[in-house]
Design an enzyme around this catalytic site. Structure first.
Site, PDB file in Angstrom:
ATOM      1  N   LYS A 184       3.169  -2.688   1.022  1.00  0.00           N
ATOM      2  CA  LYS A 184       3.011  -2.264  -0.293  1.00  0.00           C
ATOM      3  C   LYS A 184       1.782  -1.334  -0.319  1.00  0.00           C
ATOM      4  O   LYS A 184       1.122  -1.060   0.827  1.00  0.00           O
ATOM      5  CB  LYS A 184       2.655  -3.626  -1.150  1.00  0.00           C
ATOM      6  CG  LYS A 184       3.914  -4.588  -0.936  1.00  0.00           C
ATOM      7  CD  LYS A 184       5.300  -3.956  -1.206  1.00  0.00           C
ATOM      8  CE  LYS A 184       6.582  -4.788  -1.455  1.00  0.00           C
ATOM      9  NZ  LYS A 184       7.075  -5.493  -0.174  1.00  0.00           N
ATOM     10  N   ILE A 185       1.550  -0.691  -1.790  1.00  0.00           N
ATOM     11  CA  ILE A 185       0.503   0.287  -1.806  1.00  0.00           C
ATOM     12  C   ILE A 185      -0.620  -0.117  -1.637  1.00  0.00           C
ATOM     13  O   ILE A 185      -1.599   0.324  -0.926  1.00  0.00           O
ATOM     14  CB  ILE A 185       0.558   0.798  -3.114  1.00  0.00           C
ATOM     15  CG1 ILE A 185       2.093   1.346  -3.283  1.00  0.00           C
ATOM     16  CG2 ILE A 185      -0.187   2.152  -3.333  1.00  0.00           C
ATOM     17  CD1 ILE A 185       2.370   1.742  -4.785  1.00  0.00           C
TER      18      ILE A 185
END
Length: 382
Positions: A184-185
């Site tokens: 994920k970011i």
């Protein structure tokens, strides 16, 4: 591999700040859920403009907590998109409820709102729109068509910092769940976050995440009598985030805007650089909102491509470029296919996306040359 390149599909962007952030919980001895988690919860909620937040061990456990807090159980139906990570369906099964699949919009990969609304029944209690790859689903349109008693639980695993109009992902429905997995970011290793505007959901979920205890660990440790133990009125879970993860999450959250800005710039560059390849359809920026670009997922046109998608992915792998299918058509995974006797044509768009989407590397550890090499390699296949 016969190449100087090794470009991963995703890498977490971490550095000295995260390393140093671990020192405080390590030195003070508060390693499980404590002050760092509380601060991470507060800042993450403020960022996404939501009142209540609870850090968890994963997005999966955040989704599960939300469903249990909403009272979902046997006999209930929960509508989810057929093209998503399997966890979206699994959490429904954990509750003993029935997942009702809806097809997806092939332009956005998100839930087809009209198809979802057609599947609403008297047993429908929740709809879980997934903000897939960082693009918010059309939650307003979904809300307009749903009966008032049906809850909306956002699966925002990929969507930290994403926007739907001027509103952040996580603030759009009755509750939302985020992921901090390394793909994920922003990341805390594993980890998740449950957000909600509703105090009743937050209160119930907070008890459930700590074994069903009537008081929190902080209250017990800071209480006047060391012999007092909490009562357990509910069958709960151990879904607590550690303070080590909370410390890292605070540092990562400070970088979120920069991470999204960089990804957005390179997503735009990809679209321009690849637009002349007729067999690739690139994802677009939303007309109203902000894509978080957790992943850059393209559609490989099977009738136009020089070879099947899987062969393209094999060639890219041999040249040092990691790729992945977008995600699953969950109705074709063995457990769900056999349990509900699904066929591929039951959700044709989801099945088509399963067979023909391809994610290429897009993350905050890549160089200009990495991007150029990926495009040159794709061009060489035409």
């Amino acid at each position: 591999m016969g190449t100087e390149y090794s470009i991963q599909i995703s890498l977490p962007s971490v550095g000295d700040e995260e390393w140093h952030a671990l020192r405080d919980p390590l030195e003070n001895g508060w390693l499980t859920q404590g002050p760092k988690v509380a601060e991470f919860e507060r800042v993450f909620a403020e960022k996404h403009q939501v009142e209540y937040s609870l850090a968890t061990t994963s997005c999966t456990t955040a989704l599960h907590l939300a469903l249990v807090a909403l009272g979902i159980g046997p006999g209930d139906e929960v509508i989810i998109p057929a093209f998503t990570w399997v966890a979206t369906a699994n959490v429904v099964a954990y509750c003993g409820a029935t997942p009702i699949f809806a097809d997806v919009n092939p332009e956005t990969y998100n839930i087809d709102v009209q198809d979802a609304l057609r599947r609403v029944s008297s047993k429908t209690k929740v709809v879980i729109p997934v903000h897939l790859f960082g693009l918010c689903a059309d939650v307003d349109l979904l809300r307009e068509g749903l009966p008032g008693h049906v809850f909306i639980l956002e699966d925002a695993a990929c969507a930290a910092g994403a926007k739907y109009g001027n509103k952040f992902a996580g603030s759009l429905g009755d509750a939302a769940a985020f992921s901090f997995h390394p793909r994920k970011i922003i990341t805390t290793g594993e980890g998740g976050m449950l957000l909600t505007h509703k105090g009743s959901i937050a209160e119930q979920a907070n008890i459930l995440r700590n074994h069903g205890a009537s008081i929190s660990e902080e209250q017990r440790h800071n209480g006047p009598h060391p012999y007092l133990m909490p009562d357990f009125n509910l069958l709960g879970f151990n879904y607590r985030m550690t303070d080590l993860q909370g410390a890292v999450g605070l540092v990562q959250l400070e970088k979120l805007e920069r991470f999204i800005q960089e990804r957005s710039q390179w997503a735009k560059w990809y679209r321009e650089a690849l637009k002349h390849i007729p067999w690739l359809k690139c994802p677009e920026e939303p007309k109203n909102g902000r894509h978080a670009w957790q992943a850059f997922v393209m559609f490989v046109h099977p009738d136009l491509a020089p070879m099947p998608r899987n062969d393209i992915m094999d060639i890219l792998q041999s040249k040092g470029i990691s790729t992945r299918p977008g995600t699953h058509a969950v109705h074709m995974l063995k457990y769900y296919k056999e349990k509900y006797d699904f066929d591929a044509v039951d959700y044709p768009n989801a099945y088509d996306c399963d067979r023909n989407t391809m994610a290429i590397p897009l993350h905050n550890c890549m160089t200009d040359r990495d991007y150029q090499y990926i495009v040159e390699t794709l061009e060489s296949l035409s």
